[in-house]
Design a protein around this motif. Structure first.
Motif, PDB file in Angstrom:
ATOM      1  N   ARG A   2       0.837  -1.194   0.000  1.00 42.29           N
ATOM      2  CA  ARG A   2       0.000   0.000   0.000  1.00 42.29           C
ATOM      3  C   ARG A   2       0.882   1.257   0.000  1.00 42.29           C
ATOM      4  NH1 ARG A   2      -4.747   1.331   4.468  1.00 42.29           N
ATOM      5  NH2 ARG A   2      -5.484   3.267   3.486  1.00 42.29           N
ATOM      6  N   GLY A   3       0.498   2.228  -0.832  1.00 41.06           N
ATOM      7  CA  GLY A   3       1.251   3.470  -0.937  1.00 41.06           C
ATOM      8  C   GLY A   3       2.383   3.429  -1.940  1.00 41.06           C
ATOM      9  N   GLU A   4       2.641   2.286  -2.516  1.00 39.17           N
ATOM     10  CA  GLU A   4       3.735   2.127  -3.473  1.00 39.17           C
ATOM     11  C   GLU A   4       3.349   2.702  -4.831  1.00 39.17           C
ATOM     12  OE1 GLU A   4       6.318  -1.587  -5.436  1.00 39.17           O
ATOM     13  OE2 GLU A   4       4.629  -1.957  -4.085  1.00 39.17           O
ATOM     14  N   LEU A   5       4.336   3.280  -5.519  1.00 39.42           N
ATOM     15  CA  LEU A   5       4.131   3.750  -6.876  1.00 39.42           C
ATOM     16  C   LEU A   5       4.424   2.609  -7.845  1.00 39.42           C
ATOM     17  CD1 LEU A   5       3.649   6.038  -8.945  1.00 39.42           C
ATOM     18  CD2 LEU A   5       6.114   6.503  -8.835  1.00 39.42           C
ATOM     19  N   VAL A   6       3.453   2.286  -8.682  1.00 38.99           N
ATOM     20  CA  VAL A   6       3.624   1.210  -9.658  1.00 38.99           C
ATOM     21  C   VAL A   6       3.403   1.759 -11.054  1.00 38.99           C
ATOM     22  CG1 VAL A   6       2.968  -0.616  -8.042  1.00 38.99           C
ATOM     23  CG2 VAL A   6       1.205   0.504  -9.433  1.00 38.99           C
ATOM     24  N   ASP A   7       3.963   1.061 -12.038  1.00 42.77           N
ATOM     25  CA  ASP A   7       3.737   1.446 -13.427  1.00 42.77           C
ATOM     26  C   ASP A   7       3.456   0.193 -14.248  1.00 42.77           C
ATOM     27  OD1 ASP A   7       6.202   0.207 -13.987  1.00 42.77           O
ATOM     28  OD2 ASP A   7       7.292   2.084 -13.697  1.00 42.77           O
ATOM     29  N   THR A   8       3.404   0.358 -15.549  1.00 34.58           N
ATOM     30  CA  THR A   8       3.001  -0.750 -16.419  1.00 34.58           C
ATOM     31  C   THR A   8       4.093  -1.808 -16.594  1.00 34.58           C
ATOM     32  OG1 THR A   8       3.672   0.587 -18.328  1.00 34.58           O
ATOM     33  CG2 THR A   8       1.359   0.661 -17.697  1.00 34.58           C
ATOM     34  N   SER A   9       5.248  -1.616 -15.955  1.00 32.60           N
ATOM     35  CA  SER A   9       6.305  -2.634 -15.991  1.00 32.60           C
ATOM     36  C   SER A   9       6.460  -3.348 -14.656  1.00 32.60           C
ATOM     37  CB  SER A   9       7.650  -1.991 -16.385  1.00 32.60           C
ATOM     38  OG  SER A   9       8.073  -1.065 -15.401  1.00 32.60           O
ATOM     39  N   SER A  10       5.617  -2.999 -13.690  1.00 34.20           N
ATOM     40  CA  SER A  10       5.716  -3.587 -12.347  1.00 34.20           C
ATOM     41  C   SER A  10       5.025  -4.954 -12.308  1.00 34.20           C
ATOM     42  CB  SER A  10       5.068  -2.661 -11.306  1.00 34.20           C
ATOM     43  OG  SER A  10       5.686  -1.384 -11.307  1.00 34.20           O
ATOM     44  N   ASP A  11       5.812  -5.998 -12.017  1.00 36.07           N
ATOM     45  CA  ASP A  11       5.265  -7.355 -11.878  1.00 36.07           C
ATOM     46  C   ASP A  11       4.805  -7.507 -10.435  1.00 36.07           C
ATOM     47  OD1 ASP A  11       4.628 -10.007 -12.024  1.00 36.07           O
ATOM     48  OD2 ASP A  11       6.562 -10.663 -12.804  1.00 36.07           O
ATOM     49  N   ILE A  12       3.514  -7.235 -10.182  1.00 39.01           N
ATOM     50  CA  ILE A  12       3.062  -7.126  -8.803  1.00 39.01           C
ATOM     51  C   ILE A  12       2.503  -8.430  -8.225  1.00 39.01           C
ATOM     52  CG2 ILE A  12       2.617  -4.655  -8.973  1.00 39.01           C
ATOM     53  CD1 ILE A  12      -0.313  -5.262  -9.436  1.00 39.01           C
ATOM     54  N   PHE A  13       1.961  -9.298  -9.062  1.00 36.55           N
ATOM     55  CA  PHE A  13       1.447 -10.590  -8.603  1.00 36.55           C
ATOM     56  C   PHE A  13       1.807 -11.672  -9.617  1.00 36.55           C
ATOM     57  CE2 PHE A  13      -1.866  -7.870  -6.528  1.00 36.55           C
ATOM     58  CZ  PHE A  13      -1.686  -8.284  -5.225  1.00 36.55           C
ATOM     59  N   GLU A  14       1.966 -12.903  -9.097  1.00 31.29           N
ATOM     60  CA  GLU A  14       1.991 -14.092  -9.956  1.00 31.29           C
ATOM     61  C   GLU A  14       0.906 -15.027  -9.437  1.00 31.29           C
ATOM     62  OE1 GLU A  14       5.612 -16.166 -11.000  1.00 31.29           O
ATOM     63  OE2 GLU A  14       6.771 -14.359 -10.500  1.00 31.29           O
ATOM     64  N   VAL A  15       0.025 -15.417 -10.336  1.00 27.16           N
ATOM     65  CA  VAL A  15      -1.070 -16.314  -9.987  1.00 27.16           C
ATOM     66  C   VAL A  15      -0.941 -17.577 -10.830  1.00 27.16           C
ATOM     67  CG1 VAL A  15      -3.571 -16.651  -9.965  1.00 27.16           C
ATOM     68  CG2 VAL A  15      -2.599 -14.438  -9.328  1.00 27.16           C
ATOM     69  N   ALA A  16      -1.030 -18.727 -10.191  1.00 32.06           N
ATOM     70  CA  ALA A  16      -0.918 -20.006 -10.905  1.00 32.06           C
ATOM     71  C   ALA A  16      -2.088 -20.901 -10.540  1.00 32.06           C
ATOM     72  CB  ALA A  16       0.393 -20.703 -10.566  1.00 32.06           C
ATOM     73  N   ASN A  17      -2.644 -21.532 -11.548  1.00 31.72           N
ATOM     74  CA  ASN A  17      -3.636 -22.572 -11.311  1.00 31.72           C
ATOM     75  C   ASN A  17      -2.876 -23.887 -11.195  1.00 31.72           C
ATOM     76  OD1 ASN A  17      -5.555 -24.719 -11.720  1.00 31.72           O
ATOM     77  ND2 ASN A  17      -6.997 -23.179 -12.463  1.00 31.72           N
ATOM     78  N   LEU A  18      -2.852 -24.459 -10.000  1.00 26.08           N
ATOM     79  CA  LEU A  18      -2.058 -25.648  -9.711  1.00 26.08           C
ATOM     80  C   LEU A  18      -2.842 -26.945  -9.832  1.00 26.08           C
ATOM     81  CD1 LEU A  18      -0.120 -24.258  -6.612  1.00 26.08           C
ATOM     82  CD2 LEU A  18       0.645 -24.357  -8.990  1.00 26.08           C
ATOM     83  N   ASP A  19      -4.061 -26.872 -10.374  1.00 22.31           N
ATOM     84  CA  ASP A  19      -4.853 -28.093 -10.543  1.00 22.31           C
ATOM     85  C   ASP A  19      -4.195 -29.045 -11.542  1.00 22.31           C
ATOM     86  OD1 ASP A  19      -6.670 -27.159  -8.747  1.00 22.31           O
ATOM     87  OD2 ASP A  19      -8.093 -26.424 -10.251  1.00 22.31           O
TER      88      ASP A  19
END
Length: 391
Positions: free
Chosen positions: A218-235
């Motif tokens: 929270r409060g962080e400056l992000v832009d369109t190059s920021s890799d903020i999450f990785e989500v994986a479907n592990l099924d």
């Protein structure tokens, strides 16, 4: 039991005279014990003694080798079910709803970013809507006046051009919002949404999955190059097996394979669904892929596994159980059933499976051999000598 000094060998042939001399020497030196005697390389045993020692026999014959290849491997993420989430607009992180390891549903809001860039895009769209409405009204009016010869043709053409330009501008504004992830339903509601919502960009989950990486606060400056999450479907995960050059001829697409992971006592049965067409230059290995159902969650990416691939069955002329073979020094030996016991014989072996082995020489089709508890015969043989070598 007692043993002679020489035994028939399949590796060094003897003349008939030499063979008779050896037999005469063995007969002259044979002594008796509680089990009987050994003559001419024979381990003398009665049927009762064979039964008492639990020695089983069988005839050597043709058979199939059910061969398996064991390959090391690793569990990896399914790349089509892995998402690196980046904001489509830059801004300040206002809210973070998701933590590392959380399970998310498709469309779930993971974080909210306040963005001036987003506000400008929404304003451009709303302005385009108003401009289109005004220019269309002017165009309709000028068209009617021109058709009634009340206004000039130039006024009509100017109004038509202004209306066309307004449509182009609105279309550009729409496309910008589409690129930011908004759909037509949202844009229909946009004119009635509160002004405070114009700056808020919601980052949502692209599909059901687990958050495996998080780089946002929270409060962080992000832009369109920021890799903020990785989500994986592990099924569903992949097992990538290393195929060595010596195994390339045995491993084929579509073969049955069992994946083992000793550390977690897990097993999965599947098929090789892909075999790389090239060999890696650095490792000189190819890769085989197996798709695993991971609904149980046991198969964690990064886990080392072993893949056991069942190769094509091979029909061979002479196949015996491995339990029939004993190592005497550097030689492989089987025990052929004789009239009063067994006679050891050197053999040469070829291909093998987990339980059986091909015999290349030293044994004939149909001969009866000991196939169980042969170590007992080896122990008796080691009391004497075999092929001229003391053991």
């Amino acid at each position: 039991m007692r043993h002679s000094q020489n035994v028939e060998s399949t590796h060094s042939g003897e003349s008939d005279i030499e063979h008779r001399e050896h037999n005469d020497h063995a007969e002259s030196s044979a002594n008796h014990d509680e089990h009987g005697e050994e003559e001419g390389g024979h381990i003398e045993l009665t049927d009762a003694e064979i039964s008492e020692l639990s020695i089983k026999t069988a005839k050597a014959g043709q058979g199939k080798l059910h061969r398996k290849v064991k390959l090391p491997g690793e569990i990896r993420l399914h790349p089509d079910k892995l998402a690196h989430i980046v904001p489509r607009v830059g801004g300040i992180v206002k809210k973070v709803n998701t933590n590392l390891g959380d399970h998310v549903k498709e469309g779930e809001v993971m974080a909210v970013v306040e963005s001036r860039e987003l506000a400008d895009a929404k304003s451009a769209y709303l302005s385009g809507l108003q401009q289109l409405e005004l220019t269309k009204a002017a165009y309709d009016r000028e068209k009617k006046l021109w058709e009634k010869n009340i206004s000039s043709e130039q006024d009509y053409l100017d109004a038509r051009q202004a209306y066309a330009e307004a449509k182009i501008n609105l279309n550009n504004a729409e496309q910008q919002l589409y690129a930011l992830g908004f759909d037509e339903e949202y844009m229909e509601k946009l004119p009635i949404l509160p002004d405070a919502s114009y700056t808020q960009y919601e980052i949502t989950a692209p599909f059901d999955g687990t958050v495996i990486n998080k780089h946002i606060t929270r409060g962080e400056l992000v832009d369109t190059s920021s890799d903020i999450f990785e989500v994986a479907n592990l099924d569903t995960v992949w097992a990538i097996l290393t195929v060595y050059q010596k195994n390339l001829a045995d491993v084929q697409k579509g073969q049955n394979v069992t994946i083992h992971a000793d550390k977690i006592s897990a097993e999965f049965r599947g098929v090789v669904d892909y075999l790389s067409p090239i060999v890696e230059e650095s490792t000189r290995t190819a890769s085989a892929r197996v798709v695993l159902d991971n609904s149980s969650g046991k198969w964690r990416p990064g886990l080392f596994v072993v893949g056991e691939i069942k190769t094509a069955d091979t029909e061979l002329d002479l196949v015996i159980p491995k339990t029939a073979v004993q190592n005497i020094g550097e030689e492989k030996v089987v025990f052929i059933k004789a009239e009063h016991g067994f006679k050891p014989s050197h053999i040469q072996t070829g291909r093998s499976s987990e339980t059986h082995v091909e015999v290349v020489s030293g044994l004939d089709l149909g001969q009866t051999i000991a196939v169980r508890n042969t170590f007992t015969l080896k122990a008796e043989l080691n009391k004497g000598s075999f092929g001229g070598h003391n053991h």
